[in-house]
Design a protein around this motif. Structure first.
Motif, short mmCIF file in Angstrom:
data_model
loop_
_atom_site.label_atom_id
_atom_site.label_comp_id
_atom_site.label_asym_id
_atom_site.label_seq_id
_atom_site.Cartn_x
_atom_site.Cartn_y
_atom_site.Cartn_z
N ALA A 272 0.99 -1.36 -0.19
CA ALA A 272 0.12 0.14 0.08
C ALA A 272 0.86 1.39 -0.07
CB ALA A 272 -0.69 0.00 1.16
N VAL A 273 1.16 1.88 -1.19
CA VAL A 273 2.10 2.93 -1.49
C VAL A 273 1.42 4.12 -1.13
CG1 VAL A 273 3.70 3.89 -2.90
CG2 VAL A 273 3.18 1.59 -3.22
N ALA A 274 2.07 5.10 -0.28
CA ALA A 274 1.38 6.20 0.14
C ALA A 274 1.15 7.03 -1.55
CB ALA A 274 2.23 7.09 0.92
N ASP A 275 -0.07 7.46 -1.68
CA ASP A 275 -0.16 8.19 -2.80
C ASP A 275 0.21 9.66 -2.79
OD1 ASP A 275 -1.53 6.37 -4.50
OD2 ASP A 275 -3.32 6.51 -3.25
N VAL A 301 5.63 9.44 -6.22
CA VAL A 301 5.70 8.39 -7.44
C VAL A 301 4.72 7.31 -7.55
CG1 VAL A 301 8.14 8.78 -7.53
CG2 VAL A 301 7.28 6.79 -6.02
N ASP A 302 4.23 6.91 -8.82
CA ASP A 302 3.34 5.93 -8.86
C ASP A 302 4.26 4.77 -9.43
OD1 ASP A 302 1.76 3.71 -9.77
OD2 ASP A 302 0.05 5.24 -9.59
N ILE A 303 4.80 3.75 -8.47
CA ILE A 303 5.59 2.76 -8.97
C ILE A 303 5.11 1.88 -10.06
CG2 ILE A 303 7.21 0.81 -7.93
CD1 ILE A 303 6.86 2.04 -5.24
N LEU A 304 3.98 1.40 -9.86
CA LEU A 304 3.43 0.25 -10.68
C LEU A 304 2.98 1.04 -12.06
CD1 LEU A 304 2.29 -2.49 -10.78
CD2 LEU A 304 0.08 -1.84 -9.77
N LYS A 332 -10.50 0.22 -13.99
CA LYS A 332 -9.71 1.63 -14.38
C LYS A 332 -8.08 1.29 -14.54
CE LYS A 332 -13.47 4.79 -13.84
NZ LYS A 332 -14.18 5.23 -12.57
N LYS A 333 -7.83 0.82 -13.01
CA LYS A 333 -6.51 0.47 -12.58
C LYS A 333 -5.71 -0.34 -13.48
CE LYS A 333 -7.08 2.22 -7.80
NZ LYS A 333 -7.02 2.06 -6.64
N LEU A 334 -6.41 -1.32 -13.82
CA LEU A 334 -5.88 -2.58 -14.60
C LEU A 334 -5.60 -1.85 -16.06
CD1 LEU A 334 -5.69 -5.64 -15.18
CD2 LEU A 334 -7.87 -5.47 -16.61
N LYS A 336 -4.89 1.57 -16.83
CA LYS A 336 -4.25 2.51 -16.55
C LYS A 336 -2.78 2.28 -16.22
CE LYS A 336 -3.91 7.19 -14.20
NZ LYS A 336 -4.07 7.64 -12.74
N LYS A 337 -2.54 1.50 -15.53
CA LYS A 337 -1.30 0.97 -15.23
C LYS A 337 -0.69 -0.31 -16.19
CE LYS A 337 -1.88 2.59 -10.59
NZ LYS A 337 -1.41 2.87 -9.18
N ASN A 338 -1.44 -0.65 -17.25
CA ASN A 338 -0.82 -1.63 -18.23
C ASN A 338 -0.65 -2.98 -17.52
OD1 ASN A 338 -0.08 -2.81 -20.59
ND2 ASN A 338 2.07 -1.94 -20.78
N ILE A 352 -11.73 -8.57 6.03
CA ILE A 352 -10.79 -8.77 4.76
C ILE A 352 -10.00 -7.79 4.51
CG2 ILE A 352 -12.38 -10.68 3.87
CD1 ILE A 352 -12.82 -8.43 1.79
N GLY A 353 -8.92 -7.74 3.69
CA GLY A 353 -8.23 -6.65 3.39
C GLY A 353 -7.22 -6.28 4.33
N PHE A 354 -7.15 -5.07 4.89
CA PHE A 354 -6.10 -4.48 5.73
C PHE A 354 -6.11 -5.25 7.12
CE2 PHE A 354 -6.23 -0.28 3.55
CZ PHE A 354 -5.09 -0.40 3.08
O1 PMT Z 1 -0.77 -5.69 4.11
P1 PMT Z 1 -2.19 -6.29 4.52
O2 PMT Z 1 -2.72 -5.48 5.83
O3 PMT Z 1 -2.19 -7.66 4.30
O4 PMT Z 1 -3.50 -5.53 3.64
C1 PMT Z 1 -3.24 -6.05 2.31
C2 PMT Z 1 -3.53 -4.83 1.12
C3 PMT Z 1 -4.93 -4.39 1.50
C4 PMT Z 1 -2.49 -3.78 1.34
C5 PMT Z 1 -3.42 -5.41 -0.13
O5 PMT Z 1 -4.36 -6.32 -0.35
C6 PMT Z 1 -3.59 -4.32 -1.17
O6 PMT Z 1 -4.87 -4.05 -1.55
N1 PMT Z 1 -2.54 -3.79 -1.81
C7 PMT Z 1 -2.57 -2.65 -2.72
C8 PMT Z 1 -3.10 -1.16 -1.82
C9 PMT Z 1 -3.12 -0.05 -2.68
O7 PMT Z 1 -1.95 0.80 -2.56
O8 PMT Z 1 -3.80 0.20 -3.40
P2 PMT Z 1 -4.14 1.12 -4.64
O9 PMT Z 1 -5.53 0.82 -5.26
O10 PMT Z 1 -4.16 2.46 -3.96
O11 PMT Z 1 -2.93 1.04 -5.73
C10 PMT Z 1 -2.94 0.20 -6.84
C11 PMT Z 1 -1.97 -0.49 -7.17
O12 PMT Z 1 -0.82 0.43 -7.42
C12 PMT Z 1 -1.31 -1.36 -5.90
O13 PMT Z 1 -1.00 -2.44 -6.67
C13 PMT Z 1 -0.26 -0.42 -5.28
O14 PMT Z 1 0.93 -1.17 -4.71
C14 PMT Z 1 0.22 0.37 -6.74
N2 PMT Z 1 0.71 1.85 -6.14
C15 PMT Z 1 -0.17 2.73 -5.77
C16 PMT Z 1 0.15 3.78 -5.50
C17 PMT Z 1 1.32 4.38 -5.71
N3 PMT Z 1 1.91 5.83 -5.49
N4 PMT Z 1 2.29 3.58 -6.26
C18 PMT Z 1 1.96 2.02 -6.58
O15 PMT Z 1 2.73 1.39 -7.13
#
Ligand code: PMT
Length: 395
Positions: A272-275, A301-304, A332-334, A336-338, A352-354
């Motif tokens: 979970a990367v900080a946006d 930065v958006d790493i992915l 949309k993310k699928l 946009k991020k290729n 579930i999730g976090f």
């Molecule tokens: O760690 P846990 O407590 O087990 O919880 C798991 C989880 C909820 C963190 C995990 O299942 C999950 O959903 N991880 C992705 C969290 C996230 O950042 O989602 P997003 O929808 O904001 O980002 C989409 C994708 O882009 C993700 O793969 C993320 O890693 C990536 N990203 C996002 C932001 C950013 N600045 N750079 C990225 O690369």
């Protein structure tokens, strides 16, 4: 359903009281389970309990009447996997030395197959150099050793030395029989949340525990892959055998991911990367002078997305953490991020999730109908994700 044969060797630690739960879980999964108890183990778990659960004779000494052959040799050869659980400092020392002074130690010495050791003891006993030497010896001898957990000990305080929960031991046993179907594959996995500094003592972060990413790393490694785990700060112990790269900020994570990207077959971004990050990081602790503090943030930065743009041969997997419109936002993310695969999860739910041990996800890929994976342990979700990647890659 498996038909594998497991012998549980129970030694005299208080954590033995959890072994019946482990035995029950293994039996439910279809394993054939036999049990041997040391004299001291019988203070914490009874022969009757284990006999009723396994519907088998329980071994305590060399005189089992019903067995017409040498019991320790028979049991040693019967097992597909021997599990020493809990393993006291004493049995670990005996195994390291090759001592055979009771039924359990003798049978373990006679065991030709794989042995999984699950230590549980007081933290000082665990950290004692003698125990650490013995553990190193067991590993050098080819035994698999599960790392003790950090948590509440019988002594009444929290420290490292606690036996992992039965469900985790059961998962480790499943992994021992895992086929090596990802051998030679190089898989990069990110996990945990990043931290973005406001000043030397404060930072922005999120609720990610790292459990999803660590489960992926553990299962991929057990399936034979070469795993690089790039992780933000967590309370978890990295799985043995993975190339572990700790990071703190999104930028640090990006640097590490980019370093290994060219060689990777698969990248899975579970982190979970900080946006956003602070426009400025103060060099000194910010004083409490104002009633309202307006924080100025800028896009991180958006790493992915960067990986998606630079993609050559890699199979790219992203997660989508959503609180509404899971599928539409995920699609949309699928695009946009290729990405080749997107794993969407609903992070508004607490089960579930976090930070939960379980997850429920939907796989999204272009030209494919969404595929839901029902709620299950994160290790099982990890298996499903890796199976999906394997199927899509035709491995
Ligand atoms: O760690 P846990 O407590 O087990 O919880 C798991 C989880 C909820 C963190 C995990 O299942 C999950 O959903 N991880 C992705 C969290 C996230 O950042 O989602 P997003 O929808 O904001 O980002 C989409 C994708 O882009 C993700 O793969 C993320 O890693 C990536 N990203 C996002 C932001 C950013 N600045 N750079 C990225 O690369």
């Amino acid at each position: 359903m498996t038909t594998k044969k497991i012998v549980l060797y129970v030694t005299g630690g208080i954590a033995a009281y959890k072994v019946p739960l482990l035995a029950r879980d293994l039996i439910k999964k279809g394993y054939q389970v036999r049990v041997a108890l040391t004299q001291n183990a019988q203070k914490y778990v009874t022969v009757d309990t284990m006999q009723v659960l396994t519907k088998q004779d329980v071994y305590t000494d060399f005189t089992l009447q019903k067995v017409a052959y040498v019991p320790h040799v028979h049991l040693a050869q019967w097992a597909d996997l021997a599990v020493v659980v809990p393993a006291t400092a004493n049995i670990i020392a005996k195994m390291a030395q090759g001592l055979a002074d009771d039924f359990v130690s003798t049978t373990l010495l006679a065991t030709p197959g794989p042995i999984l050791v699950v230590p549980a003891m007081n933290d000082h006993m665990w950290e004692n150099p003698a125990t650490q030497r013995n553990i190193a010896q067991l590993k050098a001898d080819g035994k698999r050793v599960l790392e003790p957990a950090h948590g509440f000990l019988a002594e009444g305080y929290a420290a490292k030395g606690r036996m992992p929960e039965p469900i985790e031991i059961s998962q480790a046993i499943d992994e021992s029989f895992q086929s090596q179907d990802l051998q030679e594959k190089r898989i990069v996995i990110t996990a945990g949340g990043t931290q973005e500094d406001l000043d030397p003592v404060r930072y922005l972060t999120n609720k990610s525990s790292g459990k999803m990413g660590y489960a992926l790393a553990q299962i991929a490694q057990a399936r034979g892959a070469h795993v690089t785990l790039i992780s933000g700060p967590t309370n978890l112990t990295p799985p043995t055998g993975v190339d572990f790269q700790p990071v703190r900020t999104a930028q640090e994570m990006q640097v590490k991911v980019n370093q290994v990207y060219a060689q990777a077959d698969v990248v899975i971004m579970a982190a979970a990367v900080a946006d956003y990050l602070p426009v400025q990081t103060a060099s000194q602790k910010i004083k409490k002078n104002q009633d309202v503090w307006h924080l100025e943030l800028k896009k991180n930065v958006d790493i992915l997305q960067g990986l998606g743009q630079a993609k050559t041969h890699q199979f790219l997997v992203g997660f989508a953490a959503e609180t509404q419109d899971l599928i539409a936002n995920g699609q949309k993310k699928l695009a946009k991020k290729n990405l080749d695969l997107l794993v969407a999860n609903d992070v508004s739910r607490s089960d579930i999730g976090f930070n939960s041990d379980q997850n429920e996800v939907t796989f999204l890929a272009s030209q494919q109908a969404p595929r839901k994976i029902n709620k299950a342990q994160k290790h099982q979700i990890a298996q499903a994700i890796l199976d999906e990647i394997k199927a899509r890659q035709g491995w």
